[in-house]
Design a protein around this motif. Structure first.
Motif, mmCIF file in Angstrom:
data_model
loop_
_atom_site.group_PDB
_atom_site.id
_atom_site.type_symbol
_atom_site.label_atom_id
_atom_site.label_comp_id
_atom_site.label_asym_id
_atom_site.label_seq_id
_atom_site.Cartn_x
_atom_site.Cartn_y
_atom_site.Cartn_z
ATOM 1 N N ILE A 132 51.546 42.872 6.336
ATOM 2 C CA ILE A 132 51.496 41.607 5.598
ATOM 3 C C ILE A 132 50.391 41.733 4.560
ATOM 4 O O ILE A 132 49.206 41.832 4.909
ATOM 5 N N CYS A 133 50.785 41.742 3.284
ATOM 6 C CA CYS A 133 49.857 42.052 2.191
ATOM 7 C C CYS A 133 49.943 40.953 1.134
ATOM 8 O O CYS A 133 50.806 40.998 0.247
ATOM 9 N N LEU A 134 49.085 39.961 1.224
ATOM 10 C CA LEU A 134 49.118 38.838 0.296
ATOM 11 C C LEU A 134 47.893 38.853 -0.612
ATOM 12 O O LEU A 134 46.806 39.286 -0.213
ATOM 13 N N LEU A 135 48.091 38.357 -1.818
ATOM 14 C CA LEU A 135 47.017 38.331 -2.805
ATOM 15 C C LEU A 135 45.841 37.495 -2.314
ATOM 16 O O LEU A 135 46.020 36.427 -1.723
ATOM 17 N N HIS A 136 44.642 38.017 -2.580
ATOM 18 C CA HIS A 136 43.374 37.305 -2.342
ATOM 19 C C HIS A 136 43.178 36.895 -0.879
ATOM 20 O O HIS A 136 42.441 35.952 -0.584
ATOM 21 N N ALA A 137 43.825 37.611 0.030
ATOM 22 C CA ALA A 137 43.669 37.289 1.452
ATOM 23 C C ALA A 137 42.254 37.551 1.937
ATOM 24 O O ALA A 137 41.836 36.975 2.947
ATOM 25 N N THR A 138 41.515 38.426 1.252
ATOM 26 C CA THR A 138 40.130 38.654 1.669
ATOM 27 C C THR A 138 39.263 37.433 1.409
ATOM 28 O O THR A 138 38.211 37.267 2.032
ATOM 29 N N VAL A 184 44.437 32.476 5.309
ATOM 30 C CA VAL A 184 45.255 31.481 5.991
ATOM 31 C C VAL A 184 46.746 31.779 5.855
ATOM 32 O O VAL A 184 47.521 31.605 6.821
ATOM 33 N N HIS A 185 47.183 32.248 4.692
ATOM 34 C CA HIS A 185 48.617 32.522 4.518
ATOM 35 C C HIS A 185 49.047 33.756 5.305
ATOM 36 O O HIS A 185 50.146 33.776 5.882
ATOM 37 N N GLU A 186 48.227 34.796 5.320
ATOM 38 C CA GLU A 186 48.577 35.983 6.108
ATOM 39 C C GLU A 186 48.695 35.632 7.585
ATOM 40 O O GLU A 186 49.607 36.107 8.278
ATOM 41 N N LEU A 187 47.791 34.818 8.074
ATOM 42 C CA LEU A 187 47.835 34.435 9.485
ATOM 43 C C LEU A 187 49.078 33.618 9.794
ATOM 44 O O LEU A 187 49.701 33.770 10.857
ATOM 45 N N ALA A 188 49.475 32.751 8.873
ATOM 46 C CA ALA A 188 50.667 31.929 9.092
ATOM 47 C C ALA A 188 51.928 32.791 9.117
ATOM 48 O O ALA A 188 52.824 32.582 9.946
ATOM 49 N N VAL A 189 52.012 33.759 8.215
ATOM 50 C CA VAL A 189 53.165 34.654 8.203
ATOM 51 C C VAL A 189 53.216 35.462 9.498
ATOM 52 O O VAL A 189 54.285 35.652 10.094
ATOM 53 N N ALA A 190 52.059 35.939 9.949
ATOM 54 C CA ALA A 190 52.007 36.720 11.190
ATOM 55 C C ALA A 190 52.497 35.900 12.377
ATOM 56 O O ALA A 190 53.250 36.402 13.234
ATOM 57 N N ASP A 225 44.404 31.400 -4.962
ATOM 58 C CA ASP A 225 43.838 31.975 -6.178
ATOM 59 C C ASP A 225 42.707 32.933 -5.844
ATOM 60 O O ASP A 225 42.390 33.161 -4.661
ATOM 61 N N ALA A 226 42.078 33.502 -6.875
ATOM 62 C CA ALA A 226 41.056 34.535 -6.680
ATOM 63 C C ALA A 226 39.839 34.018 -5.936
ATOM 64 O O ALA A 226 39.077 34.811 -5.371
ATOM 65 N N GLY A 227 39.655 32.712 -5.923
ATOM 66 C CA GLY A 227 38.540 32.146 -5.179
ATOM 67 C C GLY A 227 38.896 31.757 -3.759
ATOM 68 O O GLY A 227 38.034 31.295 -3.005
ATOM 69 N N GLY A 228 40.165 31.919 -3.385
ATOM 70 C CA GLY A 228 40.593 31.585 -2.035
ATOM 71 C C GLY A 228 41.181 30.195 -1.895
ATOM 72 O O GLY A 228 41.584 29.800 -0.791
ATOM 73 N N GLU A 229 41.266 29.436 -2.996
ATOM 74 C CA GLU A 229 41.832 28.092 -2.934
ATOM 75 C C GLU A 229 43.360 28.171 -2.926
ATOM 76 O O GLU A 229 43.961 28.914 -3.700
ATOM 77 N N GLU A 230 43.975 27.398 -2.057
ATOM 78 C CA GLU A 230 45.432 27.372 -2.001
ATOM 79 C C GLU A 230 45.967 26.611 -3.207
ATOM 80 O O GLU A 230 45.625 25.445 -3.421
ATOM 81 N N ILE A 231 46.813 27.251 -3.999
ATOM 82 C CA ILE A 231 47.406 26.598 -5.161
ATOM 83 C C ILE A 231 48.909 26.374 -4.981
ATOM 84 O O ILE A 231 49.518 25.642 -5.744
ATOM 85 N N GLN A 232 49.483 27.030 -3.978
ATOM 86 C CA GLN A 232 50.887 26.784 -3.634
ATOM 87 C C GLN A 232 51.048 27.031 -2.141
ATOM 88 O O GLN A 232 50.835 28.142 -1.662
ATOM 89 N N PRO A 233 51.432 26.023 -1.365
ATOM 90 C CA PRO A 233 51.560 26.214 0.085
ATOM 91 C C PRO A 233 52.780 27.053 0.434
ATOM 92 O O PRO A 233 53.713 27.206 -0.359
#
Length: 657
Positions: free
Chosen positions: A165-171, A175-181, A134-142
């Motif tokens: 690799i362009c995921l929402l709220h990665a800034t 964690v999700h961008e790194l996992a995809v990479a 989410d916008a705060g960086g909390e994982e809401i769906q793994p």
């Protein structure tokens, strides 16, 4: 050369020439322009460097630093000949790069066209994946491991060389961008992967996603070039290079290879670094300095205020608006290779098409058949018979191609050539005015400084159109970018994205961001701090100086109001928001402190040349119009001054534009 020598080399690659500048610990300063002889960029630069070191009698073992600037990434973004890349984003967001901000560049077009060319990342190469923060960086769906494996296999089968690799709220949480990479690299270790939270730390999905996609698009070719260049230097016993970035700072080769989009405006940035040495600017100097650098394809216009190169957060390259910190440059499509045409209305048009360096203008004798600005200058005898590097100009070929323009305009060849040169001056002057006024600068009260292969040819005529009376041409104007590479500092910076209302309550979060950056500075105390802020609801941020130890919310608000009033003409009485904090620190090689040529721009009392006349130097040529005089400066440059208002202004001719 003695064993105690230590040399620093600056090398810049343009479309026609490779420019080399060198200084040593004793203050010796050498420079040279060498024509490009190979289409392969790395081989061309290495061959030119070999020639320069041999003629300068500099042994590889005494070179302590080699700084390099080029237009490689700029040209890739302009030409768009590289293979397409893949994009990975969240489910439902695959079209965000095409939708963009729905900006209507053409107000009267029936539909808003995509802001990015589909060919760079076509539909079949844009992949979606589940998982969400989410916008705060909390994982809401793994992330789903099975889906990651399928994605990695699909991209491997696509044959692409690069992935964004362009995921929402990665800034907020990468964690999700790194996992995809990791998943992609496990299947295709050779993939050039760009991560959006690395390319741009700020929120704003479209801007961040586009910058990341373009970073991936240029990554493989840029890495191949840097590897070949670095290997070639190593084989010659030369040090690993530091690379000029778009913000006019040098960075290590490995850092640049990891984020090559940072080179998008490296060429103009190198020139701005060179201009900053000669602008006689310091922090207390109220007069702005406007630089005009004319090359083979464009004229780049930059600004220096109070000793600092003006930088911005967005750059424009051929319709692409890219989120990137860079020197704030306006490029006007006027250069020596700009093609002259007569449109259907019978009006003269100059550019934006260019012949490039191969075949180049007709006067180059390389098979060019189209009239250009260079050909017009040759007709007017404003260029020497032989350019730097031994390039002999063919005056007969220039006359021949300009004859067609003269016939279409109904005048003689000389008048047609004058019209072409006047059109160039008018276009550059309009660009200067637009760029200066955008920053709240009155160009009539600014200093004009000219460089590049053609800047000094047009600067005085541009100054007349602006209402300026003085033009400075540095002694090394023709190799200003190589000098800029030589003199630029090694630069590092860290940024923290903010979204804070400016009030007392924001202070703990702002202080925490300061500490995050301070922890990355290796104990440095000389850090240049800045903030970016907007009034509540505004889309465009402005950057201004920040003093962590002395500022409070009131002083920050006052400084932002002042900057906003100067740049945009007014200030509002409304809430402000802080969007970004930046800390920057630099290192200047000790060898350069005494060796860089003097900055003095004080002219001697003796008039060197009264106009109209051309002055030829080793690396450039100057045009002194009627009503102007030229004097030598203390460092071997030139200062042109208008002494009479009766000089002949550029004549555009009836029908010229």
């Amino acid at each position: 050369m003695s064993a105690t020598e230590a040399w620093s080399i600056g090398i810049d690659v343009g479309g026609t020439y490779v420019d080399v500048a060198a200084v040593d610990h004793a203050g010796r300063y050498l420079r040279q322009k060498i024509p490009r002889i190979d289409k392969d960029p790395a081989l061309s630069v290495l061959a030119a460097l070999d020639d320069a070191l041999q003629s300068m009698e500099i042994a590889p073992q005494v070179v302590r630093q080699l700084a390099h600037g080029s237009t490689l990434v700029t040209n890739m973004l302009l030409e768009r000949k590289a293979p397409p890349i893949a994009v990975v984003t969240n489910r439902g967001f695959a079209d965000i790069l095409l939708i963009g901000r729905q900006s209507r560049v053409d107000l009267y077009a029936p539909v808003a066209t995509p802001q990015t060319p589909r060919t760079l990342f076509p539909d079949r190469l844009r992949f979606e994946i589940g998982g969400r923060c989410d916008a705060g960086g909390e994982e809401i769906q793994p992330l789903d491991h099975t889906e990651l494996v399928s994605l990695a296999n699909a991209i491997a089968d696509s044959g692409v060389a690069g992935v964004a690799i362009c995921l929402l709220h990665a800034t907020r949480n990468p964690v999700h961008e790194l996992a995809v990479a990791r998943a992609l690299a496990s299947t295709r270790p050779d993939l050039a992967i760009s991560l959006s939270h690395v390319v741009d730390v700020a929120p704003g999905e479209f801007e961040r996603f586009l910058a990341t996609a373009l970073d991936a698009y240029v990554k493989r070719s840029t890495q191949d070039y840097l590897t070949a260049f670095g290997d070639g230097l190593r084989q010659r016993g030369l040090p690993e290079p530091v690379i000029m970035n778009s913000d006019a700072g040098l960075r290590p080769l490995a850092e640049v290879a990891a984020k090559p989009l940072s080179l998008a405006l490296a060429g103009p940035a190198a020139a701005m670094s060179g201009f900053s040495l000669h602008g006689a600017q310091d922090a207390n100097d109220a007069a702005a300095c406007i630089s005009v650098e004319t090359g083979g394809t464009t004229t780049d216009i930059g600004l220096i205020e109070k000793g600092a190169i003006v930088c911005g957060r967005k750059i424009e390259i051929d319709g692409l608006t890219i989120s990137l910190r860079a020197t704030d440059i306006l490029s006007v499509p006027v250069g020596g290779g700009s093609i002259v045409q007569i449109n259907q209305a019978g009006a003269l048009r100059l550019g934006p098409q260019s012949t490039g360096s191969i075949p180049g203008p007709a006067a180059y004798g390389r098979g060019g058949r189209l009239p250009t600005l260079t050909d017009a200058l040759v007709v007017l005898k404003r260029l020497p018979t032989t350019l730097a590097g031994g390039l002999v100009l063919d005056a007969a070929a220039a006359d021949q191609v300009m004859a067609g323009i003269a016939a279409a305009l109904g005048c003689d060849v000389e008048a047609a050539a004058n019209a072409v040169v006047a059109a160039a001056a008018a276009a550059i002057a309009e660009g200067v005015k637009a760029h200066a006024y955008r920053h709240g600068i009155d160009p009539t009260g600014a200093r004009l400084i000219a460089g590049g292969g053609g800047g000094a040819q047009h600067a005085a005529e541009v100054a007349e159109l602006l209402g300026c009376d003085h033009v400075l041409v540095p002694a090394d104007a023709g190799v200003i970018s190589a000098l800029g590479c030589l003199a630029a500092p090694q630069m590092a910076a860290a940024e923290v994205a903010l979204d804070l209302p400016l009030n007392e309550a924001c202070w703990p979060a702002l202080r925490a961001a300061v500490q995050v950056i301070a922890d990355k500075t290796e104990g440095r105390t000389e850090i240049a701090w800045s903030l970016e802020a907007v009034y509540q609801g505004q889309p465009g941020a402005l950057e201004f100086v920040f003093h962590p130890d002395g500022d409070d919310p009131a002083s920050i608000a006052q400084r932002f109001d002042q900057v906003h009033a100067r740049v945009r003409g007014h200030a509002f009485q409304r809430e402000m928001r802080l969007l970004r904090l930046r800390g920057q620190w630099v290192t200047r090689p000790a060898i350069l402190q005494a060796a860089i040529p003097a900055k003095s721009v004080t002219a001697t009392d003796d008039v060197l040349q009264a106009g109209p006349a051309t002055i030829f130097t080793e690396t450039s040529s100057l045009w002194v119009p009627a009503g102007w005089q030229c004097r030598m400066t203390a460092d071997g440059g030139f200062q042109m001054q208008r002494v009479s208002r009766t000089g002949t202004r550029p004549n555009l001719l009836k029908g010229a534009a």
